[in-house]
Design a protein around this motif. Structure first.
Motif, mmCIF file in Angstrom:
data_model
loop_
_atom_site.group_PDB
_atom_site.id
_atom_site.type_symbol
_atom_site.label_atom_id
_atom_site.label_comp_id
_atom_site.label_asym_id
_atom_site.label_seq_id
_atom_site.Cartn_x
_atom_site.Cartn_y
_atom_site.Cartn_z
ATOM 1 N N GLY A 163 33.577 -58.385 70.810
ATOM 2 C CA GLY A 163 32.262 -58.172 71.374
ATOM 3 C C GLY A 163 32.017 -58.891 72.683
ATOM 4 N N GLU A 164 33.030 -59.576 73.207
ATOM 5 C CA GLU A 164 32.866 -60.347 74.430
ATOM 6 C C GLU A 164 33.773 -59.878 75.558
ATOM 7 O OE1 GLU A 164 30.722 -62.564 75.235
ATOM 8 O OE2 GLU A 164 29.771 -63.034 73.321
ATOM 9 N N ASN A 165 35.071 -59.837 75.316
ATOM 10 C CA ASN A 165 35.991 -59.591 76.439
ATOM 11 C C ASN A 165 37.176 -58.696 76.104
ATOM 12 O OD1 ASN A 165 37.321 -61.451 74.788
ATOM 13 N ND2 ASN A 165 38.102 -62.661 76.508
ATOM 14 N N MET A 166 37.042 -57.826 75.103
ATOM 15 C CA MET A 166 38.148 -56.906 74.805
ATOM 16 C C MET A 166 38.440 -55.999 75.986
ATOM 17 S SD MET A 166 36.030 -57.399 72.044
ATOM 18 C CE MET A 166 35.221 -55.835 71.757
ATOM 19 N N GLU A 167 37.379 -55.683 76.779
ATOM 20 C CA GLU A 167 37.583 -54.810 77.934
ATOM 21 C C GLU A 167 38.482 -55.447 78.992
ATOM 22 O OE1 GLU A 167 34.679 -55.973 76.772
ATOM 23 O OE2 GLU A 167 33.065 -54.489 76.944
ATOM 24 N N ASP A 168 38.682 -56.740 78.895
ATOM 25 C CA ASP A 168 39.474 -57.460 79.901
ATOM 26 C C ASP A 168 40.949 -57.567 79.541
ATOM 27 O OD1 ASP A 168 37.572 -58.640 82.027
ATOM 28 O OD2 ASP A 168 36.545 -59.043 80.146
ATOM 29 N N ILE A 169 41.320 -57.193 78.337
ATOM 30 C CA ILE A 169 42.714 -57.375 77.925
ATOM 31 C C ILE A 169 43.654 -56.620 78.849
ATOM 32 C CG2 ILE A 169 44.392 -56.933 76.091
ATOM 33 C CD1 ILE A 169 42.186 -57.494 74.058
ATOM 34 N N ILE A 170 43.409 -55.354 79.060
ATOM 35 C CA ILE A 170 44.320 -54.550 79.884
ATOM 36 C C ILE A 170 44.261 -54.954 81.359
ATOM 37 C CG2 ILE A 170 44.964 -52.223 80.600
ATOM 38 C CD1 ILE A 170 45.555 -53.076 77.622
ATOM 39 N N PRO A 171 43.077 -55.165 81.947
ATOM 40 C CA PRO A 171 43.053 -55.655 83.332
ATOM 41 C C PRO A 171 43.796 -56.984 83.506
ATOM 42 C CG PRO A 171 40.901 -54.799 82.759
ATOM 43 C CD PRO A 171 41.708 -54.799 81.493
ATOM 44 N N LEU A 172 43.704 -57.857 82.529
ATOM 45 C CA LEU A 172 44.425 -59.121 82.619
ATOM 46 C C LEU A 172 45.929 -58.895 82.500
ATOM 47 C CD1 LEU A 172 41.953 -61.346 80.611
ATOM 48 C CD2 LEU A 172 42.821 -61.906 82.889
ATOM 49 N N VAL A 173 46.341 -58.004 81.623
ATOM 50 C CA VAL A 173 47.761 -57.646 81.551
ATOM 51 C C VAL A 173 48.241 -57.154 82.914
ATOM 52 C CG1 VAL A 173 49.444 -56.018 80.579
ATOM 53 C CG2 VAL A 173 47.802 -57.155 79.077
ATOM 54 N N MET A 174 47.403 -56.364 83.570
ATOM 55 C CA MET A 174 47.787 -55.786 84.863
ATOM 56 C C MET A 174 47.953 -56.846 85.949
ATOM 57 S SD MET A 174 48.413 -52.619 84.595
ATOM 58 C CE MET A 174 48.466 -52.252 86.362
ATOM 59 N N LEU A 175 47.358 -58.028 85.758
ATOM 60 C CA LEU A 175 47.580 -59.112 86.714
ATOM 61 C C LEU A 175 49.073 -59.445 86.815
ATOM 62 C CD1 LEU A 175 44.903 -61.941 86.283
ATOM 63 C CD2 LEU A 175 45.232 -60.429 88.244
ATOM 64 N N ALA A 176 49.777 -59.305 85.700
ATOM 65 C CA ALA A 176 51.200 -59.639 85.665
ATOM 66 C C ALA A 176 52.073 -58.564 86.300
ATOM 67 C CB ALA A 176 51.644 -59.874 84.221
ATOM 68 N N LYS A 177 51.468 -57.449 86.695
ATOM 69 C CA LYS A 177 52.270 -56.391 87.315
ATOM 70 C C LYS A 177 52.817 -56.840 88.668
ATOM 71 C CE LYS A 177 52.307 -51.441 88.266
ATOM 72 N NZ LYS A 177 53.118 -51.520 89.486
ATOM 73 N N ASP A 178 51.962 -57.401 89.484
ATOM 74 C CA ASP A 178 52.375 -57.785 90.836
ATOM 75 C C ASP A 178 52.418 -59.295 91.062
ATOM 76 O OD1 ASP A 178 52.592 -55.070 91.734
ATOM 77 O OD2 ASP A 178 50.411 -55.014 91.854
#
Length: 328
Positions: A163-178
Motif C-alpha cells: 500500500g506504499e511503494n509497490m509501484e516503485d519496485i519495477i522503476p527501481l529495478v530499472m535503475l540497475a539497467k544503466d
C-alpha cells in the motif's frame, strides 16, 4: 577468529554511532520521532574506537557504520577516519539516507570507503515525502549520482511496504539497467518504533514473483558467503538486483555479523532483545583482555537464527522498537 557454538566465524561488526535521524520513515519511527538516548548514555568517539579496535584484534575485518543516520552525529567524519586506520580492517562501509552525505564523499573516498548502502524506498517525490515525512528526495538522488561519479559502489536499500511503494519496485529495478548499482528489496520488519503490525504479503517470494513477471529472463547468481541478500542478474543490465528476507530470516545459517547499538550494547542478532553493554564495561574500568572475554562469551551464546533469538529474549514490547535504537 571469533566463532560461535555453531562454528560460524564472526568477522563483521555493524556499529551504530547515533540513534537520531533526520527522516521519519513510517517503517522505522513515529512522526514525532523517538525518545532519544541521552547524551551521557551514548558512546563517546573514544569508546567506539576502542570497541572497534578490540574487535579487529579478534579477527573482525569488516565494519559498517550505521545509525540512525550516521552523519547526524557531530564529527562523524573524523570518527570514520580514525576507524579506517585500524590494523586488520579491510572493509569499511556506511549505511546512510543520503541527506547529509554528499559533502563528505571526497573524504569517504580518501578514507578507503568503497561501498555505501543508500536508503531509497521510492523514485516518486510525493511518495518519498509520504514515506519519509520529509521533502528531501532531490538530495538523496544527488548523493546517489555523486557517489557513482566518485567510483564508490552503491547498494540501494528499499523496504517494500504494501500500500506504499509497490509501484516503485519495477522503476527501481530499472535503475540497475544503466547504472552500476545493486538494488536490494527488503522485507518489512516490525521495528517501526510504534505498535503498528506489518503485512507479510510482500515477502521474499512475492517480491521475486513480481519482478520475474516483468523480467522473465532474470537469472540467479551465486551469493557471496554470509550474504543477507539473494542476488540476481537481468541480461543486459549493468547492475544487479537482490532481495533480503529480513523478516522471514532464511539467511541466518552462515551469519557472520554482530552489532553494537548507539548506547554500546553488543547484540549478536537483530532479533535479540538484550545484550551486554560494552560501554558500561569500559566505564567500569575493564581492560581490553576483559572486554575480549566478554565478547567471546556473548558470541559463543549467539542464537542459531533470528527465530530462536526472538523466542529466547525479544519481548512483545521490544518487537516494535525502532531500528534507529537497535542500529540499522
Amino acid at each position: 577468529m571469533l566463532t560461535d557454538k555453531f562454528g560460524r566465524n564472526i568477522n563483521y561488526l555493524r556499529l551504530a554511532i547515533v540513534d537520531r535521524c533526520n527522516l521519519r520513515c513510517t517503517y522505522c519511527m513515529p512522526e514525532k520521532g523517538l525518545s532519544w538516548i541521552k547524551q551521557k548514555d551514548l558512546m563517546t568517539d573514544e569508546e567506539m574506537l576502542r570497541i572497534c579496535s578490540v574487535f579487529t584484534e579478534m579477527g573482525v575485518n569488516k565494519i559498517r557504520i550505521t545509525g540512525g543516520e550516521p552523519f547526524v552525529r557531530k564529527n562523524s567524519i573524523e570518527l570514520i577516519q580514525n576507524i579506517s586506520q585500524l590494523d586488520g580492517l579491510t572493509d569499511l562501509s556506511i549505511t546512510t539516507n543520503g541527506l547529509l552525505t554528499e559533502q563528505y564523499i571526497p573524504q569517504l573516498k580518501k578514507y578507503g570507503i568503497k561501498s555505501v548502502n543508500l536508503s531509497l524506498d521510492t523514485l516518486d517525490k510525493e511518495r518519498f515525502l509520504r514515506i519519509t515525512r520529509r521533502n528531501s528526495f532531490d538530495k538523496v538522488m544527488k548523493t546517489l549520482y555523486s557517489l557513482l561519479q566518485n567510483d564508490i559502489k552503491v547498494k540501494i536499500n528499499t523496504v517494500v511496504m504494501e500500500g506504499e511503494n509497490m509501484e516503485d519496485i519495477i522503476p527501481l529495478v530499472m535503475l540497475a539497467k544503466d547504472l552500476p548499482v545493486d538494488v536490494r528489496f527488503i522485507e518489512e520488519m516490525p521495528f517501526n518504533g510504534g505498535d503498528t503490525d506489518i503485512s507479510l504479503k510482500w515477502n521474499f517470494t512475492q517480491i521475486y514473483s513480481y519482478i520475474k513477471e516483468c523480467f522473465p529472463e532474470i537469472q540467479k547468481v551465486d551469493d557471496p558467503k554470509s550474504s543477507t541478500s539473494y542476488n540476481y542478474k537481468i541480461p543486459g543490465f549493468t547492475g544487479d538486483v537482490g532481495i533480503i528476507a529480513a523478516y522471514t530470516r532464511s539467511f541466518c545459517g552462515d551469519c557472520n555479523r554482530v552489532r553494537i547499538t548507539p548506547s554500546g550494547i553488543l547484540r549478536t542478532c537483530l532479533y535479540e532483545g538484550s545484550g551486554v553493554n560494552l560501554k558500561d564495561e569500559i566505564r567500569a574500568g575493564k581492560t581490553d583482555e576483559e572486554l575480549k572475554n566478554i565478547i567471546i562469551n556473548s558470541i559463543h551464546n549467539k542464537s542459531k537464527d533470528g527465530w530462536e533469538a526472538q523466542k529466547l529474549s525479544l519481548t512483545e514490547s521490544q518487537i516494535h522498537q525502532s531500528m534507529a535504537t537497535i542500529g540499522g
